[in-house]
Design a protein around this motif. Sequence first.
Motif, mmCIF file in Angstrom:
data_model
loop_
_atom_site.group_PDB
_atom_site.id
_atom_site.type_symbol
_atom_site.label_atom_id
_atom_site.label_comp_id
_atom_site.label_asym_id
_atom_site.label_seq_id
_atom_site.Cartn_x
_atom_site.Cartn_y
_atom_site.Cartn_z
ATOM 1 N N UNK A 293 119.013 8.996 9.212
ATOM 2 C CA UNK A 293 119.374 9.513 10.181
ATOM 3 C C UNK A 293 120.079 8.062 11.039
ATOM 4 N N UNK A 294 121.214 7.777 10.563
ATOM 5 C CA UNK A 294 121.655 6.227 10.905
ATOM 6 C C UNK A 294 120.794 5.179 10.581
ATOM 7 N N UNK A 295 120.015 4.542 11.339
ATOM 8 C CA UNK A 295 119.209 3.351 10.910
ATOM 9 C C UNK A 295 117.733 3.932 10.757
ATOM 10 N N UNK A 296 117.414 5.019 11.455
ATOM 11 C CA UNK A 296 116.122 5.659 11.232
ATOM 12 C C UNK A 296 115.903 6.548 10.161
ATOM 13 N N UNK A 297 114.708 6.861 9.722
ATOM 14 C CA UNK A 297 114.480 7.874 8.655
ATOM 15 C C UNK A 297 113.780 8.997 9.377
ATOM 16 N N UNK A 298 114.376 10.307 9.053
ATOM 17 C CA UNK A 298 113.730 11.408 9.772
ATOM 18 C C UNK A 298 113.131 12.256 8.579
ATOM 19 N N UNK B 271 109.959 10.423 13.215
ATOM 20 C CA UNK B 271 110.932 9.406 12.897
ATOM 21 C C UNK B 271 110.313 8.048 12.531
ATOM 22 N N UNK B 272 110.895 7.290 11.638
ATOM 23 C CA UNK B 272 110.333 6.062 11.150
ATOM 24 C C UNK B 272 111.577 5.116 11.200
ATOM 25 N N UNK B 273 111.228 3.620 10.929
ATOM 26 C CA UNK B 273 112.127 2.848 10.786
ATOM 27 C C UNK B 273 111.746 1.671 9.853
ATOM 28 N N UNK C 151 107.010 -0.297 7.401
ATOM 29 C CA UNK C 151 107.107 0.993 7.829
ATOM 30 C C UNK C 151 106.460 1.371 9.203
ATOM 31 N N UNK C 152 107.635 1.546 10.107
ATOM 32 C CA UNK C 152 107.085 1.933 11.424
ATOM 33 C C UNK C 152 107.213 3.575 11.796
ATOM 34 N N UNK D 163 102.159 -7.943 9.408
ATOM 35 C CA UNK D 163 103.477 -7.746 9.158
ATOM 36 C C UNK D 163 103.477 -8.090 7.488
ATOM 37 N N UNK D 164 104.369 -7.749 7.008
ATOM 38 C CA UNK D 164 104.706 -7.999 5.499
ATOM 39 C C UNK D 164 105.240 -9.228 5.412
ATOM 40 N N UNK D 165 104.790 -10.219 4.987
ATOM 41 C CA UNK D 165 105.434 -11.446 4.838
ATOM 42 C C UNK D 165 105.753 -12.000 3.593
ATOM 43 N N UNK D 166 106.756 -12.754 3.456
ATOM 44 C CA UNK D 166 107.275 -13.216 2.138
ATOM 45 C C UNK D 166 107.363 -14.822 2.660
ATOM 46 N N UNK D 167 107.286 -15.616 1.296
ATOM 47 C CA UNK D 167 107.434 -17.299 1.600
ATOM 48 C C UNK D 167 108.659 -17.481 0.594
#
Length: 162
Positions: free
Chosen positions: A45-50, A95-97, A80-81, A154-158
Motif C-alpha cells: 500500500x504505497x511504501x507500507x505493507x498492508x 501495517x508494516x514497513x 520489518x517494522x 538493526x540488521x547490519x551489513x558491512x
Amino acid sequence: MASDSSFDVVSKVDKQEVANAMNQAQKEIAQRYDFKGVGAEVDFSGEKILMKANSEERVNAVLDVFQSKLVKRNISLKSLDAGEPFASGKEYRIEASIKEGIEQDVAKKITKLLRDEGPKGVKAQIQGDELRVSSKSRDDLQEVISMLKDFPEAALQFVNYR
C-alpha cells in the motif's frame, strides 16, 4: 607508513527480495484452507505493507506467513517494522514497513559500544544513515565486525572494506 583501513556499516534491504517474499506469501494465503473465506490478504500500500483478515488471529497468521517468506529469502526480521493489529470496519489490519538506513539513535549506540568495548584505536563516524569505522589495524576491524554481527536493534551489513 600504514594508512587507515575502513569499512561502512549500513542497513539495506533488497526491495526485489521483499517483493518476491510478498508474492510467495500471497500464493500461500490464496491456497491454504485455513485462510479460505476470511478475507486474508497481504499487499503493498504505497511504501507500507498492508495485511488484512476478518479476525485478529487470522491477520497475525498472515503476518507469520509473510515473516516466514522473508526469512527464507535471507531478509532479517529486524528490518520489518510491523505494527499492532487494529480494527478497521469489519476487518483487522496490520501495517508494516521495511526499515532501511541506520537511525541516528542506533548509530549513536553503536559508536558508544565501539568506544566502550571495542578495540583501542578504532574510530566510528556517523555519515547520514551509514557509519564509517576506521582503524590502522585490519584485525581490529575484523573484531568490530564480529562484535556488531549480532547487534540486536538493526540488521547490519558491512561494505566497502578497504
